[in-house]
Design a protein around this motif. Structure first.
Motif, PDB file in Angstrom:
ATOM      1  N   ILE A  98       0.841  -1.199   0.000  1.00 34.95           N
ATOM      2  CA  ILE A  98       0.000   0.000   0.000  1.00 34.95           C
ATOM      3  C   ILE A  98       0.875   1.247   0.000  1.00 34.95           C
ATOM      4  CG2 ILE A  98      -1.732   1.327   1.284  1.00 34.95           C
ATOM      5  CD1 ILE A  98      -2.891  -1.229   0.205  1.00 34.95           C
ATOM      6  N   ARG A  99       1.885   1.255   0.855  1.00 37.32           N
ATOM      7  CA  ARG A  99       2.786   2.401   0.954  1.00 37.32           C
ATOM      8  C   ARG A  99       3.548   2.611  -0.347  1.00 37.32           C
ATOM      9  NH1 ARG A  99       0.546   4.757   5.319  1.00 37.32           N
ATOM     10  NH2 ARG A  99       0.783   3.534   7.232  1.00 37.32           N
ATOM     11  N   LYS A 102       1.224   4.022  -3.067  1.00 40.12           N
ATOM     12  CA  LYS A 102       1.020   5.458  -2.841  1.00 40.12           C
ATOM     13  C   LYS A 102       2.227   6.248  -3.349  1.00 40.12           C
ATOM     14  CE  LYS A 102      -0.471   9.362  -1.081  1.00 40.12           C
ATOM     15  NZ  LYS A 102      -1.650  10.091  -1.630  1.00 40.12           N
ATOM     16  N   LYS A 107      -4.024   6.905  -6.345  1.00 30.80           N
ATOM     17  CA  LYS A 107      -4.978   7.767  -5.651  1.00 30.80           C
ATOM     18  C   LYS A 107      -6.191   7.012  -5.114  1.00 30.80           C
ATOM     19  CE  LYS A 107      -3.798  11.920  -8.318  1.00 30.80           C
ATOM     20  NZ  LYS A 107      -2.635  11.303  -8.993  1.00 30.80           N
ATOM     21  N   ALA A 221      -4.174   2.404   3.735  1.00 34.28           N
ATOM     22  CA  ALA A 221      -4.566   3.216   2.582  1.00 34.28           C
ATOM     23  C   ALA A 221      -5.169   4.545   3.017  1.00 34.28           C
ATOM     24  CB  ALA A 221      -5.548   2.445   1.706  1.00 34.28           C
ATOM     25  N   SER A 224      -2.716   6.887   4.246  1.00 35.85           N
ATOM     26  CA  SER A 224      -1.942   7.438   3.131  1.00 35.85           C
ATOM     27  C   SER A 224      -2.733   8.415   2.279  1.00 35.85           C
ATOM     28  CB  SER A 224      -1.442   6.295   2.229  1.00 35.85           C
ATOM     29  OG  SER A 224      -0.635   5.394   2.944  1.00 35.85           O
ATOM     30  N   ILE A 226      -5.405   7.538   0.429  1.00 38.66           N
ATOM     31  CA  ILE A 226      -5.944   6.820  -0.723  1.00 38.66           C
ATOM     32  C   ILE A 226      -7.433   6.559  -0.503  1.00 38.66           C
ATOM     33  CG2 ILE A 226      -5.871   4.659  -2.030  1.00 38.66           C
ATOM     34  CD1 ILE A 226      -2.887   4.481  -1.356  1.00 38.66           C
TER      35      ILE A 226
END
Length: 273
Positions: A98-99, A102, A107, A221, A224, A226
């Motif tokens: 996930i990181r 990003k 997005k 997410a 972050s 997202i």
């Protein structure tokens, strides 16, 4: 640079050097659902084992590839197979992709899973739009020192599964005549299936479906920034609802049967992510 940021940066740079365009949308596909790659164009396939700091999925039905390509002209990055806490991986490793996604510019995230039906009005093969989740895995990817470059210390989870994207999903399901359930996903650690008593508890607590993934990914997410939409494939009824034992073979059988419905639904959503 912290150890976490170092891992993210090294994995991101490795992927960035091997792709010809940057993705906007991320897809994480659950057990037996890694079939969307059949519809992708201009693909680059990278094995998890080649990416710095990525673990390797050990579960049947989870391939071990990261795929960058286009679906309907939309640049996407797809995890064909995910990592689970029950495999012995640390929560930071489970959510590392996930990181990295990003950092690559993603997005929005469409996350899918195979889940057990707790709501007795559900049937195996149903698709459920995740409206919210309950995290009882006892794990959280945000525990520890907060990296301000990744997100705020106390992220808001009141719209964990984007209301905007849920409205898109409901509209697309109606347009394509795809029956769609809605409900709350209940995340547990696994790997054993739940007992009938645990399923009764989950129903009392407000769960409609139960599984062993997703919640940590969604927390990371949202931390972050997202936007997230989640879809569960109800692959079996949870323990105690039907008078039969549970097995992963049943999960794989059901996801195979709903393959076309799942593909049609997800493909209809992607252009609006």
């Amino acid at each position: 640079m912290s150890e976490q940021m170092k891992k993210i940066t090294e994995a991101e740079q490795y992927i960035r050097e091997r792709i010809t365009f940057l993705p906007e949308v991320a897809l994480i596909l659950g057990s037996g659902l890694g079939i969307l790659d059949e519809l992708m164009e201009e693909t680059t396939v990278i094995s998890y084992g080649d990416i710095p700091h990525f673990p390797v999925s050990t579960v049947e039905g989870h391939a071990g590839d990261l795929i960058v390509g286009k679906i309907g002209g939309k640049p996407v990055i797809m995890m064909k197979g995910r990592f689970h806490l029950y495999e012995g991986y640390d929560v930071q490793i489970v959510t590392l992709p996930i990181r990295v996604m990003k950092a690559l510019g993603v997005k929005s995230l469409l996350v899918t899973n195979a889940a057990g039906g707790v709501n007795t009005s559900f049937q195996p093969g149903d698709l459920m739009l995740i409206e919210d989740h309950i995290n009882l895995t006892s794990m959280n990817p945000l525990i520890g020192k907060n990296e301000s470059a990744l997100g705020v210390r106390f992220p808001d989870m009141s719209d964990a599964y984007s209301r905007r994207l849920r409205e898109v999903a409901v509209r697309k399901a109606a347009e394509n005549n795809i029956p769609l359930q809605k409900g709350v996903y209940f995340g547990l650690l696994g790997p054993n299936y739940e007992t009938p008593a645990e399923i009764r508890m989950i129903r009392v607590l407000g769960g409609d479906a139960v599984g062993m993934s997703t919640v940590g990914e969604v927390i990371a997410a949202r931390h972050s920034g997202i936007e997230v939409i989640g879809i569960s494939c109800i692959s079996n009824m949870a323990a105690g609802i039907l008078d039969q034992p549970l097995s992963h073979h049943e999960v794989m059988e059901t996801t195979e049967k709903v393959k076309q419905k799942f593909l049609d639904f997800v493909v209809s959503i992607i252009p609006e992510l």
